[in-house]
Design a protein around this motif. Structure first.
Motif, mmCIF file in Angstrom:
data_model
loop_
_atom_site.group_PDB
_atom_site.id
_atom_site.type_symbol
_atom_site.label_atom_id
_atom_site.label_comp_id
_atom_site.label_asym_id
_atom_site.label_seq_id
_atom_site.Cartn_x
_atom_site.Cartn_y
_atom_site.Cartn_z
ATOM 1 N N ALA A 20 -61.832 53.539 10.091
ATOM 2 C CA ALA A 20 -61.798 54.035 11.468
ATOM 3 C C ALA A 20 -60.802 55.161 11.657
ATOM 4 O O ALA A 20 -61.023 56.068 12.459
ATOM 5 N N VAL A 21 -59.683 55.125 10.906
ATOM 6 C CA VAL A 21 -58.600 56.088 11.140
ATOM 7 C C VAL A 21 -58.525 57.163 10.066
ATOM 8 O O VAL A 21 -57.534 57.899 10.006
ATOM 9 N N HIS A 22 -59.545 57.286 9.243
ATOM 10 C CA HIS A 22 -59.454 58.282 8.162
ATOM 11 C C HIS A 22 -59.632 59.696 8.737
ATOM 12 O O HIS A 22 -60.650 60.011 9.354
ATOM 13 N N PRO A 23 -58.650 60.589 8.522
ATOM 14 C CA PRO A 23 -58.717 61.937 9.110
ATOM 15 C C PRO A 23 -59.851 62.806 8.599
ATOM 16 O O PRO A 23 -60.232 63.772 9.264
ATOM 17 N N VAL A 24 -60.411 62.481 7.429
ATOM 18 C CA VAL A 24 -61.495 63.310 6.904
ATOM 19 C C VAL A 24 -62.735 63.222 7.779
ATOM 20 O O VAL A 24 -63.640 64.050 7.684
ATOM 21 N N HIS A 25 -62.756 62.236 8.690
ATOM 22 C CA HIS A 25 -63.897 62.073 9.597
ATOM 23 C C HIS A 25 -63.850 63.016 10.789
ATOM 24 O O HIS A 25 -64.813 63.076 11.561
ATOM 25 N N THR A 26 -62.742 63.742 10.952
ATOM 26 C CA THR A 26 -62.582 64.558 12.165
ATOM 27 C C THR A 26 -63.698 65.571 12.330
ATOM 28 O O THR A 26 -64.181 65.794 13.441
ATOM 29 N N GLU A 27 -64.131 66.202 11.237
ATOM 30 C CA GLU A 27 -65.195 67.202 11.352
ATOM 31 C C GLU A 27 -66.467 66.589 11.916
ATOM 32 O O GLU A 27 -67.135 67.203 12.761
ATOM 33 N N CYS B 251 -55.543 62.103 0.134
ATOM 34 C CA CYS B 251 -54.488 62.772 0.901
ATOM 35 C C CYS B 251 -55.124 63.678 1.958
ATOM 36 O O CYS B 251 -55.207 64.898 1.777
ATOM 37 N N PRO B 252 -55.569 63.109 3.070
ATOM 38 C CA PRO B 252 -56.339 63.884 4.059
ATOM 39 C C PRO B 252 -55.471 64.722 5.002
ATOM 40 O O PRO B 252 -55.825 64.944 6.151
ATOM 41 N N TRP B 253 -54.336 65.178 4.512
ATOM 42 C CA TRP B 253 -53.516 66.077 5.318
ATOM 43 C C TRP B 253 -53.944 67.510 5.094
ATOM 44 O O TRP B 253 -53.619 68.414 5.858
ATOM 45 N N TRP B 254 -54.714 67.729 4.057
ATOM 46 C CA TRP B 254 -55.063 69.072 3.587
ATOM 47 C C TRP B 254 -56.522 69.338 3.944
ATOM 48 O O TRP B 254 -57.412 69.247 3.115
ATOM 49 N N LEU C 63 -58.831 76.179 15.563
ATOM 50 C CA LEU C 63 -59.490 75.753 14.328
ATOM 51 C C LEU C 63 -59.249 76.756 13.206
ATOM 52 O O LEU C 63 -58.900 76.380 12.077
ATOM 53 N N PHE C 64 -59.407 78.039 13.517
ATOM 54 C CA PHE C 64 -59.183 79.070 12.508
ATOM 55 C C PHE C 64 -57.706 79.147 12.118
ATOM 56 O O PHE C 64 -57.379 79.343 10.952
ATOM 57 N N GLN C 65 -56.823 78.992 13.087
ATOM 58 C CA GLN C 65 -55.390 79.016 12.792
ATOM 59 C C GLN C 65 -55.004 77.872 11.866
ATOM 60 O O GLN C 65 -54.190 78.044 10.953
ATOM 61 N N SER C 66 -55.597 76.703 12.083
ATOM 62 C CA SER C 66 -55.266 75.544 11.250
ATOM 63 C C SER C 66 -55.683 75.747 9.798
ATOM 64 O O SER C 66 -55.124 75.123 8.894
ATOM 65 N N ALA C 67 -56.676 76.613 9.586
ATOM 66 C CA ALA C 67 -57.183 76.838 8.233
ATOM 67 C C ALA C 67 -56.352 77.847 7.440
ATOM 68 O O ALA C 67 -56.479 77.922 6.217
ATOM 69 N N LEU C 68 -55.508 78.618 8.128
ATOM 70 C CA LEU C 68 -54.754 79.674 7.448
ATOM 71 C C LEU C 68 -53.884 79.139 6.319
ATOM 72 O O LEU C 68 -53.812 79.725 5.237
ATOM 73 N N SER C 69 -53.206 78.019 6.566
ATOM 74 C CA SER C 69 -52.300 77.478 5.558
ATOM 75 C C SER C 69 -53.040 76.828 4.404
ATOM 76 O O SER C 69 -52.509 76.705 3.297
ATOM 77 N N VAL C 70 -54.281 76.393 4.646
ATOM 78 C CA VAL C 70 -55.054 75.704 3.607
ATOM 79 C C VAL C 70 -55.887 76.674 2.798
ATOM 80 O O VAL C 70 -55.956 76.596 1.571
ATOM 81 N N CYS C 71 -56.523 77.619 3.482
ATOM 82 C CA CYS C 71 -57.481 78.502 2.817
ATOM 83 C C CYS C 71 -57.358 79.925 3.324
ATOM 84 O O CYS C 71 -58.231 80.411 4.049
ATOM 85 N N PRO C 72 -56.288 80.634 2.953
ATOM 86 C CA PRO C 72 -56.091 81.994 3.446
ATOM 87 C C PRO C 72 -57.058 83.012 2.865
ATOM 88 O O PRO C 72 -57.126 84.138 3.341
ATOM 89 N N LEU C 73 -57.845 82.622 1.848
ATOM 90 C CA LEU C 73 -58.744 83.579 1.197
ATOM 91 C C LEU C 73 -60.114 83.657 1.851
ATOM 92 O O LEU C 73 -60.936 84.490 1.483
ATOM 93 N N ASN C 74 -60.371 82.787 2.830
ATOM 94 C CA ASN C 74 -61.704 82.739 3.432
ATOM 95 C C ASN C 74 -61.954 83.977 4.296
ATOM 96 O O ASN C 74 -61.205 84.279 5.205
ATOM 97 N N ALA C 75 -63.049 84.665 4.015
ATOM 98 C CA ALA C 75 -63.354 85.922 4.710
ATOM 99 C C ALA C 75 -63.676 85.728 6.179
ATOM 100 O O ALA C 75 -63.737 86.685 6.935
ATOM 101 N N LYS C 76 -63.890 84.487 6.649
ATOM 102 C CA LYS C 76 -64.216 84.258 8.058
ATOM 103 C C LYS C 76 -62.954 84.394 8.953
ATOM 104 O O LYS C 76 -63.141 84.239 10.184
#
Length: 630
Positions: free
Chosen positions: A157-164, A330-333, A469-482
């Motif tokens: 129920a509390v697994h963060p990977v379910h957020t999407e 490790c669903p922090w990433w 949403l896009f800001q949150s992705a900067l630290s994880v995936c800065p190479l994404n062209a989107k």
């Protein structure tokens, strides 16, 4: 089973074990985790699947849902993604009708309630997987593992990977698919309500389970895998077969195999036949409906699947599996989109990331060994079912049977995470059993539940609008062209520049910078970046191609031509290389050469509309010139 329950008694208090109370706790906590997303906007893929999807609107005939894909395109179209989920689209349409338009809140509320309902249903599913299948004299299923099932359901129920899946409205496909998946499994369990042992069973419930599996597939493609899980459950729990013994007898051609329960048991073989025929029939119908074959994904969607080397493909696929495992562990990433250059390909064994592959298979082989070879039958069964729940629903996303349109996608982990929760719960029980520091284990479990709940709440907030949403992705995936897709060009350039500082040979980051500068009219800067990149990576044909385009726009035709020809020599079958060189010759006035390369480009890619149009313009110009000469 008794040992596992006893080892968890200091973690799960008896006061919450009654079935209704346990489900109430799970349902409430699941709502707390994702409540922040209830008034969020439509974000990311929601716009295409909902706002721009005509199948949701009343003027579109309801029957069109059965001939269109998830995005509202006709399935027979060559551009369709073939994601056939009519039941999910139907719920979107009902949402649209009841709320009187595209009001995101009603869509989000349904998703949150669906996850809560699924989490509650998981209590029943986990009770069967941990405790086995037994019924009272009145035909009521008994929960023989109340602590294990409650802890596993809480972890789910509390697994963060379910957020999407929960906070992104398009994730409803995964939620509905999971709902019918679990109903199919529980329906299969009801087939054996009349007996605790192999014997009488209800064919009706087996067939109903297959129907529910088909409905799961009409919500999300991976739903059909429930039939495989049902088969594994039947073999291990209902028929109580030892898989390792059967395999050994088959390998040794043991004559006693014919006395084995599997061959002696006609009921099991009949049920396996029903599941196999049902699955094959549903998949055949799905393939017929799809019409024109698999969807036309591109290299940016899934670069590993386009690699020329089988070894490179295999290594990168396994690396993707390890990333999925890490997201569960490790669903922090977390990142909303892992495509568009987010994960560079592994091209040599010297890449440190191959360690992740080794770690993954070390753990999986260890678990499989215990699942097959342990002398404890309960341990074998739980580990086998946990691995089955982890692996079987993930198979459609594994690239093993067909190419998928993503690198890593958190949404496809919704069902596999249940298998992870089984294994984790079993691991906590084993730790508690073999250590005297019970309070430390209790603190660890409660800490994980609290941290994951907090992470779900934070992550739900990040899904409230696209900017966050896009800001949150900067630290994880800065190479994404989107990032560029948000017109945040400065941030995108800084991210790619930082990537090239960290890894100077990162071709994709250089290319993204050149293309972005080119598209925004900064030709001088694009040229400077392109020349800098080629000094560091002189043999990269994609960089030659990008810089050649820039030089051509700057009317440096001779240099542009040289780079185009060099790129074509390195990669002669690239239609776009010939097409863009033809455009250069067209501008330059070398019309015969332009005609030659337009024709080569169209031979390589007859569907390129831009090249067709340019070639048509050139032919008309040549015809006019011939008339003037006459």
């Amino acid at each position: 089973m008794a040992d596992l329950e006893a080892s968890l008694d200091h973690i799960i208090p008896s006061s919450v074990l009654p079935p209704f109370r346990a489900k109430l706790v799970v349902g409430f906590i699941s709502l707390v985790c994702f409540a922040r997303s209830y008034d969020g906007d439509f974000v990311f893929d929601d716009s295409e699947a909902i706002v721009n999807n005509k199948d949701l609107q009343a003027e579109t005939p309801l029957g069109d849902l059965w001939h269109h894909d998830f995005w509202g395109s006709r399935l027979s179209s060559n551009t369709s993604h073939k994601s056939y989920r009519p039941l999910t689209v139907l719920t979107f349409r009902i949402n649209y009708y009841l709320s009187g338009g595209f009001h995101p809140m009603s869509f989000h509320m349904v998703n949150i309630l669906l996850h809560s309902g699924i989490s509650v249903l998981m209590v029943d599913v986990f009770s069967v997987l941990f405790g086995g299948l037994q019924y009272s004299s009145k035909g009521r299923r008994l929960n023989l593992a109340p602590r294990s099932s409650l802890l596993a359901a809480l972890l789910f129920a509390v697994h963060p990977v379910h957020t999407e899946c929960v906070a992104g409205v398009v994730g409803r496909a995964d939620l509905l698919g999971a709902l019918f998946f679990l109903l199919s499994f529980l329906g299969y369990c009801k087939a054996f309500r009349e007996s605790n042992k192999e014997g009488p069973y209800s064919t009706f419930w087996v067939l109903l389970s297959i129907l529910l599996g088909a409905m799961a597939m009409l919500c999300k493609e991976q739903g059909i895998t429930v039939l495989g899980l049902n088969a594994v459950f039947d073999i291990l729990v209902i028929s109580k077969l030892n898989v390792l013994e059967i395999v050994q007898k088959v390998l040794h051609k043991d004559k006693l195999l014919q006395n084995n329960g599997m061959l002696r048991n006609g009921g099991l073989l009949f049920r396996m036949t029903l599941l196999a025929l049902g699955g094959a029939g549903v998949l055949y119908m799905r393939w017929k409906i799809m019409g024109t074959g698999p969807p036309p994904f591109t290299e940016v969607d899934n670069p590993a699947s386009f690699a020329d080397s089988t070894l490179v493909r295999a290594v990168n696929y396994n690396y993707y599996y390890s990333l999925n495992a890490w997201l569960l562990l490790c669903p922090w990433w977390l990142c909303f989109d892992w495509s568009m250059g987010c994960i560079p390909l592994i091209k040599s064994v010297g890449d440190w990331r191959v360690i992740a592959l080794a770690a993954l298979w070390f753990c999986l082989i260890g678990l499989m060994r215990q699942a097959l070879c342990s002398e404890d039958s309960h341990k074998r069964r739980v580990l086998m079912l946990g691995l089955g729940f982890l692996i079987i629903p993930f198979l459609p996303a594994s690239n093993l049977f067909f190419r998928v349109g993503f690198v890593v996608a958190e949404r496809v982990l919704y069902l596999p995470s249940a298998g992870y929760c089984i294994l984790l719960t079993f691991g906590f029980g084993a730790l508690s059993k073999h250590t005297k520091k019970k309070k430390l284990i209790t603190a660890l479990v409660l800490g994980i539940l609290f941290i994951n709940t907090l992470r779900c709440m934070i992550r739900s907030g990040e899904w409230r609008n696209e900017e966050k949403l896009f800001q949150s992705a900067l630290s994880v995936c800065p190479l994404n062209a989107k990032y560029a897709d948000l017109n945040r060009h400065a941030d995108a350039l800084n991210a790619w520049r930082n990537a090239t500082v960290l890894k100077p040979e990162h071709s994709l980051a250089w290319n993204n910078m050149i293309i972005l500068l080119d598209n925004t009219g900064n030709l001088a800067q694009a040229e400077a970046v392109g020349r800098e990149a080629l000094e560091l990576i002189p043999n990269d044909h994609s960089l030659m191609f990008s810089l050649a385009n820039v030089l051509g726009k700057s009317q440096k035709y001779k240099e542009s031509e040289a780079l185009f020809l060099k790129a074509i020599k390195a990669h002669p079958n690239a239609a776009s290389y010939h097409g863009n060189l033809a455009v250069l010759y067209h501008r330059w006035g070398h019309l015969d050469l332009a005609k030659k390369h337009y024709e080569i480009s169209l031979q390589l890619d007859p569907t390129a509309s831009g090249t067709k149009e340019n070639y048509g313009l050139l032919r008309r110009k040549l015809e006019q010139m011939q008339k003037k000469d006459v």
